[in-house]
Design a protein around this motif. Structure first.
Motif, PDB file in Angstrom:
ATOM      1  N   PRO A 285       0.824  -1.217   0.000  1.00 36.72           N
ATOM      2  CA  PRO A 285       0.000   0.000   0.000  1.00 36.72           C
ATOM      3  C   PRO A 285       0.857   1.266   0.000  1.00 36.72           C
ATOM      4  CG  PRO A 285      -0.981  -1.613   1.429  1.00 36.72           C
ATOM      5  CD  PRO A 285       0.364  -2.180   1.006  1.00 36.72           C
ATOM      6  N   GLY A 286       0.509   2.164  -0.883  1.00 39.72           N
ATOM      7  CA  GLY A 286       1.266   3.400  -1.052  1.00 39.72           C
ATOM      8  C   GLY A 286       2.315   3.288  -2.145  1.00 39.72           C
ATOM      9  N   ASN A 287       2.617   2.061  -2.565  1.00 39.59           N
ATOM     10  CA  ASN A 287       3.633   1.833  -3.595  1.00 39.59           C
ATOM     11  C   ASN A 287       3.221   0.640  -4.454  1.00 39.59           C
ATOM     12  OD1 ASN A 287       5.999   2.338  -4.953  1.00 39.59           O
ATOM     13  ND2 ASN A 287       7.228   1.057  -3.624  1.00 39.59           N
ATOM     14  N   MET A 288       2.045   0.758  -5.088  1.00 36.54           N
ATOM     15  CA  MET A 288       1.491  -0.339  -5.884  1.00 36.54           C
ATOM     16  C   MET A 288       1.733  -0.118  -7.369  1.00 36.54           C
ATOM     17  SD  MET A 288       0.189  -2.314  -3.582  1.00 36.54           S
ATOM     18  CE  MET A 288      -0.767  -3.429  -4.577  1.00 36.54           C
ATOM     19  N   TYR A 289       1.878  -1.216  -8.093  1.00 37.56           N
ATOM     20  CA  TYR A 289       2.096  -1.183  -9.531  1.00 37.56           C
ATOM     21  C   TYR A 289       1.105  -2.116 -10.207  1.00 37.56           C
ATOM     22  CZ  TYR A 289       6.417   0.887  -7.959  1.00 37.56           C
ATOM     23  OH  TYR A 289       7.329   1.699  -7.342  1.00 37.56           O
ATOM     24  N   GLN A 290       0.545  -1.692 -11.315  1.00 37.16           N
ATOM     25  CA  GLN A 290      -0.428  -2.509 -12.030  1.00 37.16           C
ATOM     26  C   GLN A 290       0.288  -3.640 -12.760  1.00 37.16           C
ATOM     27  OE1 GLN A 290      -3.195  -0.353 -14.495  1.00 37.16           O
ATOM     28  NE2 GLN A 290      -3.630  -2.156 -15.717  1.00 37.16           N
TER      29      GLN A 290
END
Length: 66
Positions: A26-31
């Motif tokens: 959370p806060g650093n997510m990538y698709q």
């Protein structure tokens, strides 16, 4: 999906919105990929890397309160 789980092996998107797969924290997510409305995981075989979250529509894991 729980940490260290086997994740989603097969998914059919019967929803009226896109399903987007995400990895990171959370806060650093990538698709890592998405399944279109009416699509299935086989439509994007190999295109989705291991994921930690699945969000539908406009939802985004970077704004989830954990």
């Amino acid at each position: 999906m729980a940490p260290n789980s086997n994740g989603v092996n097969s998914y059919v998107n019967n929803l009226g919105v896109r399903a987007t797969f995400w990895y990171g924290y959370p806060g650093n997510m990538y698709q890592s990929g998405a399944i279109r409305v009416g699509g299935s995981s086989s439509d994007v075989l190999g295109a989705i890397s291991p994921s930690d979250y699945v969000c539908t529509g406009d939802a985004h894991p970077n704004v989830i309160d954990v």
